[in-house]
Design a protein around this motif. Structure first.
Motif, PDB file in Angstrom:
ATOM      1  N   ILE A 144     -86.426 -88.002 -34.936  1.00 17.29           N
ATOM      2  CA  ILE A 144     -86.021 -87.914 -33.524  1.00 17.29           C
ATOM      3  C   ILE A 144     -86.075 -86.458 -33.051  1.00 17.29           C
ATOM      4  O   ILE A 144     -85.630 -85.569 -33.783  1.00 17.29           O
ATOM      5  CB  ILE A 144     -84.549 -88.415 -33.378  1.00 17.29           C
ATOM      6  CG1 ILE A 144     -84.268 -89.654 -34.234  1.00 17.29           C
ATOM      7  CG2 ILE A 144     -84.161 -88.607 -31.922  1.00 17.29           C
ATOM      8  CD1 ILE A 144     -84.817 -90.932 -33.794  1.00 17.29           C
ATOM      9  N   TRP A 146     -85.073 -83.332 -30.064  1.00 21.33           N
ATOM     10  CA  TRP A 146     -83.825 -82.884 -29.453  1.00 21.33           C
ATOM     11  C   TRP A 146     -83.835 -82.983 -27.933  1.00 21.33           C
ATOM     12  O   TRP A 146     -82.805 -82.805 -27.302  1.00 21.33           O
ATOM     13  CB  TRP A 146     -83.576 -81.404 -29.829  1.00 21.33           C
ATOM     14  CG  TRP A 146     -84.838 -80.590 -29.733  1.00 21.33           C
ATOM     15  CD1 TRP A 146     -85.665 -80.254 -30.765  1.00 21.33           C
ATOM     16  CD2 TRP A 146     -85.441 -80.071 -28.542  1.00 21.33           C
ATOM     17  NE1 TRP A 146     -86.753 -79.555 -30.299  1.00 21.33           N
ATOM     18  CE2 TRP A 146     -86.640 -79.430 -28.935  1.00 21.33           C
ATOM     19  CE3 TRP A 146     -85.115 -80.077 -27.181  1.00 21.33           C
ATOM     20  CZ2 TRP A 146     -87.494 -78.807 -28.021  1.00 21.33           C
ATOM     21  CZ3 TRP A 146     -85.969 -79.465 -26.276  1.00 21.33           C
ATOM     22  CH2 TRP A 146     -87.138 -78.840 -26.706  1.00 21.33           C
ATOM     23  N   ASN A 147     -84.989 -83.238 -27.340  1.00 22.40           N
ATOM     24  CA  ASN A 147     -85.058 -83.070 -25.869  1.00 22.40           C
ATOM     25  C   ASN A 147     -84.347 -84.187 -25.105  1.00 22.40           C
ATOM     26  O   ASN A 147     -83.808 -83.948 -24.028  1.00 22.40           O
ATOM     27  CB  ASN A 147     -86.503 -82.893 -25.403  1.00 22.40           C
ATOM     28  CG  ASN A 147     -87.409 -84.021 -25.813  1.00 22.40           C
ATOM     29  OD1 ASN A 147     -87.188 -84.653 -26.829  1.00 22.40           O
ATOM     30  ND2 ASN A 147     -88.441 -84.268 -25.037  1.00 22.40           N
ATOM     31  N   LYS A 170     -83.699 -89.754 -38.757  1.00 18.73           N
ATOM     32  CA  LYS A 170     -83.346 -88.343 -38.920  1.00 18.73           C
ATOM     33  C   LYS A 170     -83.280 -87.683 -37.549  1.00 18.73           C
ATOM     34  O   LYS A 170     -84.287 -87.439 -36.905  1.00 18.73           O
ATOM     35  CB  LYS A 170     -84.389 -87.601 -39.773  1.00 18.73           C
ATOM     36  CG  LYS A 170     -83.871 -86.217 -40.172  1.00 18.73           C
ATOM     37  CD  LYS A 170     -84.942 -85.183 -40.363  1.00 18.73           C
ATOM     38  CE  LYS A 170     -85.403 -84.477 -39.133  1.00 18.73           C
ATOM     39  NZ  LYS A 170     -84.414 -83.648 -38.419  1.00 18.73           N
ATOM     40  N   GLU A 173     -82.127 -81.225 -35.853  1.00 17.99           N
ATOM     41  CA  GLU A 173     -81.059 -80.280 -36.218  1.00 17.99           C
ATOM     42  C   GLU A 173     -80.391 -79.699 -34.975  1.00 17.99           C
ATOM     43  O   GLU A 173     -79.196 -79.424 -34.977  1.00 17.99           O
ATOM     44  CB  GLU A 173     -81.667 -79.118 -37.014  1.00 17.99           C
ATOM     45  CG  GLU A 173     -81.996 -79.465 -38.441  1.00 17.99           C
ATOM     46  CD  GLU A 173     -80.904 -79.021 -39.396  1.00 17.99           C
ATOM     47  OE1 GLU A 173     -80.094 -79.878 -39.780  1.00 17.99           O
ATOM     48  OE2 GLU A 173     -80.866 -77.829 -39.742  1.00 17.99           O
ATOM     49  N   GLY A 203     -86.036 -80.703 -40.795  1.00 15.82           N
ATOM     50  CA  GLY A 203     -87.314 -81.413 -40.780  1.00 15.82           C
ATOM     51  C   GLY A 203     -88.078 -81.241 -42.069  1.00 15.82           C
ATOM     52  O   GLY A 203     -88.605 -82.206 -42.631  1.00 15.82           O
ATOM     53  N   GLU A 208     -89.227 -84.466 -44.262  1.00 10.50           N
ATOM     54  CA  GLU A 208     -90.321 -84.557 -45.243  1.00 10.50           C
ATOM     55  C   GLU A 208     -89.999 -85.625 -46.301  1.00 10.50           C
ATOM     56  O   GLU A 208     -90.878 -86.391 -46.701  1.00 10.50           O
ATOM     57  CB  GLU A 208     -90.466 -83.173 -45.888  1.00 10.50           C
ATOM     58  CG  GLU A 208     -91.775 -82.919 -46.573  1.00 10.50           C
ATOM     59  CD  GLU A 208     -92.944 -82.645 -45.630  1.00 10.50           C
ATOM     60  OE1 GLU A 208     -92.754 -82.076 -44.548  1.00 10.50           O
ATOM     61  OE2 GLU A 208     -94.061 -83.041 -46.004  1.00 10.50           O
ATOM     62  N   PHE A 221     -92.384 -91.005 -34.932  1.00 10.46           N
ATOM     63  CA  PHE A 221     -92.093 -89.575 -34.773  1.00 10.46           C
ATOM     64  C   PHE A 221     -92.351 -89.175 -33.330  1.00 10.46           C
ATOM     65  O   PHE A 221     -93.372 -89.517 -32.754  1.00 10.46           O
ATOM     66  CB  PHE A 221     -93.008 -88.766 -35.706  1.00 10.46           C
ATOM     67  CG  PHE A 221     -93.030 -87.291 -35.386  1.00 10.46           C
ATOM     68  CD1 PHE A 221     -92.037 -86.443 -35.872  1.00 10.46           C
ATOM     69  CD2 PHE A 221     -94.024 -86.748 -34.578  1.00 10.46           C
ATOM     70  CE1 PHE A 221     -92.046 -85.093 -35.549  1.00 10.46           C
ATOM     71  CE2 PHE A 221     -94.034 -85.399 -34.257  1.00 10.46           C
ATOM     72  CZ  PHE A 221     -93.042 -84.573 -34.749  1.00 10.46           C
ATOM     73  N   SER A 224     -93.681 -82.248 -31.927  1.00  7.26           N
ATOM     74  CA  SER A 224     -94.852 -81.391 -31.704  1.00  7.26           C
ATOM     75  C   SER A 224     -96.108 -82.000 -32.312  1.00  7.26           C
ATOM     76  O   SER A 224     -96.047 -82.788 -33.265  1.00  7.26           O
ATOM     77  CB  SER A 224     -94.599 -80.021 -32.333  1.00  7.26           C
ATOM     78  OG  SER A 224     -94.457 -80.163 -33.732  1.00  7.26           O
ATOM     79  N   GLU A 245     -95.655 -89.685 -30.981  1.00  4.23           N
ATOM     80  CA  GLU A 245     -95.620 -89.304 -29.556  1.00  4.23           C
ATOM     81  C   GLU A 245     -95.525 -87.788 -29.506  1.00  4.23           C
ATOM     82  O   GLU A 245     -94.523 -87.210 -29.884  1.00  4.23           O
ATOM     83  CB  GLU A 245     -94.422 -90.001 -28.891  1.00  4.23           C
ATOM     84  CG  GLU A 245     -94.645 -90.162 -27.427  1.00  4.23           C
ATOM     85  CD  GLU A 245     -93.997 -89.051 -26.667  1.00  4.23           C
ATOM     86  OE1 GLU A 245     -94.651 -87.985 -26.517  1.00  4.23           O
ATOM     87  OE2 GLU A 245     -92.853 -89.228 -26.227  1.00  4.23           O
ATOM     88  N   GLU A 374     -98.715 -77.099 -23.886  1.00  2.00           N
ATOM     89  CA  GLU A 374     -97.431 -77.673 -23.463  1.00  2.00           C
ATOM     90  C   GLU A 374     -96.382 -76.556 -23.503  1.00  2.00           C
ATOM     91  O   GLU A 374     -96.059 -76.033 -24.576  1.00  2.00           O
ATOM     92  CB  GLU A 374     -97.040 -78.810 -24.417  1.00  2.00           C
ATOM     93  CG  GLU A 374     -95.798 -79.532 -23.961  1.00  2.00           C
ATOM     94  CD  GLU A 374     -95.460 -80.749 -24.822  1.00  2.00           C
ATOM     95  OE1 GLU A 374     -95.426 -80.615 -26.060  1.00  2.00           O
ATOM     96  OE2 GLU A 374     -95.220 -81.821 -24.241  1.00  2.00           O
TER      97      GLU A 374
END
Ligand code: NDP
Length: 475
Positions: A144, A146-147, A170, A173, A203, A208, A221, A224, A245, A374
Motif C-alpha cells: 500500500i 502513503w498518498n 504491508k 512506512e 519496503g 520484499e 502494488f 512508483s 498501479e 510524475e
C-alpha cells in the motif's frame, strides 16, 4: 504517543524495531509502529495460508455480511480513523472523513457482489456437461502507498476478501495508521483470524519478503514505476497475477467551446492532496483562442487558495515528507532552467512542515522534466494547442496512460478525443475521481491488472473448467 503492533493471525505481536510516523504539517512524531521483518512476514503468510482453507469455504452470504460489518465498523470509527489519517497524511479532517466513507463504500460494493462470482455453462452434446467456476487464488499480498492509504488499501482488500482469498497487507512506512485501523475494524467485526493480516514495515524488508514468498499467489502494488517494475522482475519465475498501479502524467484538455468556469474548477482539482494523486490532471492543454482568458481564471483560483499549517484551514495540504518537498522544488527549478515561466507559486511557504505553494508553470517545453515526469506535488503545467490532432499527439506523448480530462460542449468532439487518447479512463466535462463501480484500467507504463468494479472479481479469482461425461438415458 500512539502505538501500533502487527496484526497477524488475529494476534498483535510486537517486533524489536519501530517506525516513528510524523505529521507532514509539522514533522512532529505522532505514533510508533512496529516494523515487521522477514520472519514476521513469513508468519503472516503462514497464518493467511492456514486461514484460506476455511475462508474459501465460507458461503457468499456470510462473506458478504463480514464485508458489510467492516463497512459499518469503519463508519462507527470514522472520526477516530480520520484523525489518524490526517495526522499521517496532513490532509484535512473533512478530507480524511471522506476517505473513511469511500473505504466503507468499497467494502459495501464488494459485499454486494459475492453472489456474482460465478461461472458459465458451456453447450456441448447431451452426453457431456461442461461448466466453469471462479475459484479464489489463495494468499494475496497488498503493498500500500502513503498518498491515500486507507482508500487504496480498501480498493484491493475488499474484492480480494469478497472472492474468498486471504490477505497479507504491508502499509507504507510513512502512513500506516489508518490501514492498521482498518485491520482492527476487521478483527472487531469478527473476521476469522488469519484472513486479514497487517505487516507494517520497510519496503525493502517487509515488502520484499512478501513479494518473494512463494506461498503468495497474487500481488497488488500501488506506488512508483521503479518498485513496480522491480516487483514484476522479482516474480518473473512465478505465473501469478499482478495488479500494478504506477502513476500517471494525465492530460486535461480544454477546448474553446468548453464551459470555462467548470473547466477551471476541474483544472485546480490537481491541488487536492497537494497533487499527490496518480490520476491528477497535471498537464493542462488549453485551446489557443481561449488560452489567456482561461489561464486568468485558473490563476485567480490558485491565488485564492489558502496554504496554512492547520489541516482544517489549508486548501493545499503538506507534502508527505521533507524529501518530497525538496523533489517538488527541484522540479520547479528545472522548469525555470528549461526556459519555462512560474506564473504563480513556486515557493516553500514555511520553514517547518512540508508545504509547497500551489504552482502554475507555463511555456515549459514538451520534453522538459516537468512535462514528462510524475512530480507528485502541487504543480500544474499549462500548454497552448491549435488543433485536435496536435493536442491528441501531445497528450499521448508520455510513457503513462492512466487518466485524461476533456472539456467541450461538442459531444462528437468529446467522443473523437476519447477514442484517440491513450488512457484507461477519459472523463468528459468533469474531472471526476475513480469510483468502485467503474473500472480503473491503465494504459502503457501506468500499470497492469484490473482494479475496481467487476474487473477486480476476475483478477482475484481463477477460472476452473469442469467437463463431465453424463449418462442421458432415462431409467
Ligand atoms: P514506493 O514505490 O517506494 O512505495 C510504495 C510502497 O511500496 C510502499 O509501501 C513501500 O514501502 C513499498 N516498497 C518500496 N520498495 C519495495 C520493495 N523493494 N518491495 C516491496 N515493496 C516496496 O514509492 P515512494 O513512496 O518512494 O514514492 C515515490 C514516487 O512514487 C512518488 O513521488 C510518486 O511519483 C510515485 N507514487 C505513486 C503512487 C500512485 O498512487 N501510483 C503512490 C505512491 C508513490 P515503504 O513503506 O518502505 O516506503
Amino acid at each position: 504517543m500512539r502505538e501500533y503492533d502487527l496484526l497477524v493471525g488475529g494476534e498483535s505481536p510486537s517486533a524489536a524495531e519501530q517506525t516513528t510516523v510524523k505529521d507532514p504539517a509539522s514533522n512532529q512524531p505522532v505514533s510508533h509502529v512496529t516494523r515487521a521483518d522477514e520472519t514476521d512476514v513469513a508468519f503472516a503468510v503462514e497464518s493467511a495460508s492456514e486461514a484460506f482453507e476455511t475462508w474459501r469455504e465460507v458461503d457468499p452470504t456470510t462473506r458478504s455480511q463480514y464485508l458489510m460489518d467492516i463497512a459499518e465498523g469503519l463508519r462507527d470509527k470514522q472520526d477516530h480513523i480520520a484523525q489518524r489519517h490526517t495526522e499521517e497524511t496532513g490532509r484535512s479532517v473533512t478530507d480524511s472523513k471522506r476517505s473513511v466513507e469511500f473505504a466503507a463504500e468499497y467494502f459495501e460494493y464488494y459485499a454486494g457482489l459475492t453472489h456474482q462470482i460465478k461461472g458459465e455453462t458451456v453447450p456441448l452434446s447431451t452426453g457431456e456437461f461442461d461448466f466453469t467456476k471462479c475459484e479464489p487464488l489463495g494468499v494475496t499480498g497488498h503493498i500500500i502507498p502513503w498518498n491515500s492509504p486507507l482508500l487504496l488499501a480498501s480498493r484491493s482488500i475488499a474484492p480480494a476478501l469478497a472472492c474468498g482469498n486471504t490477505v497479507v497487507a504491508k502499509p507504507a512506512e510513512l502512513a500506516p495508521m489508518a490501514v492498521m485501523e482498518l485491520g482492527k475494524v476487521a478483527h472487531d467485526a469478527g473476521l476469522p483470524d488469519g484472513v486479514l493480516n497487517m505487516v507494517p514495515g520497510e519496503g525493502t524488508i517487509a515488502g520484499e519478503a512478501l513479494v518473494t514468498d512463494k506461498r503468495v499467489n497474487e500481488l497488488t502494488f500501488t506506488g512508483s514505476k521503479e518498485v513496480g517494475f522491480h516487483i514484476r522482475e522479482t516474480v518473473s519465475d512465478r505465473l501469478i497475477p499482478l495488479n500494478l498501479e504506477l502513476g500517471g502524467k494525465s492530460p486535461n484538455i480544454v477546448f474553446d467551446d468548453a464551459d470555462l468556469e467548470a473547466a477551471a474548477e476541474g483544472a485546480v482539482k490537481l491541488f487536492n492532496n497537494a497533487g499527490q494523486s496518480c490520476y491528477a490532471g497535471t498537464r493542462l492543454f488549453v485551446a489557443d483562442e481561449i488560452y489567456d482568458a482561461f489561464i486568468e481564471r485558473v490563476v485567480d483560483r490558485i491565488e485564492r487558495m489558502t496554504v496554512a499549517k492547520d489541516p482544517n484551514e489549508t486548501d493545499v495540504s503538506a507534502l508527505i515528507s521533507p524529501s518530497a518537498q525538496s523533489e517538488v522544488d527541484a522540479y520547479v527549478e528545472s522548469a525555470l532552467e528549461a526556459g519555462a515561466t512560474v506564473t504563480t507559486g513556486g515557493c516553500i511557504p514555511f520553514e517547518d512542515g512540508n508545504f509547497y505553494e500551489p504552482t502554475l508553470i507555463e511555456d515549459a517545453p514538451d520534453d522538459a522534466a516537468v512535462s514528462c515526469e510524475e512530480i507528485f506535488g502541487p504543480v500544474l503545467t499549462a500548454y497552448r494547442f491549435e488543433s485536435e490532432r496536435e493536442v491528441v499527439e501531445r497528450a499521448n506523448d508520455t510513457e503513462y496512460g492512466l487518466y485524461a480530462g476533456v472539456w467541450t460542449t461538442d459531444l462528437e468532439r468529446a467522443n473523437r478525443i476519447a477514442g484517440h487518447i491513450e488512457a484507461g479512463t477519459v472523463t468528459v466535462n468533469n474531472y471526476a475521481s475513480p469510483i468502485p463501480q467503474a473500472p480503473f484500467p491503465a494504459y502503457k507504463q501506468s500499470g497492469a491488472g484490473s482494479e475496481y468494479a467487476t474487473a477486480a472479481l476476475r483478477h482475484y479469482t481463477k477460472v476452473k473448467n469442469v467437463r463431465m461425461a453424463v449418462d442421458k438415458t432415462l431409467r
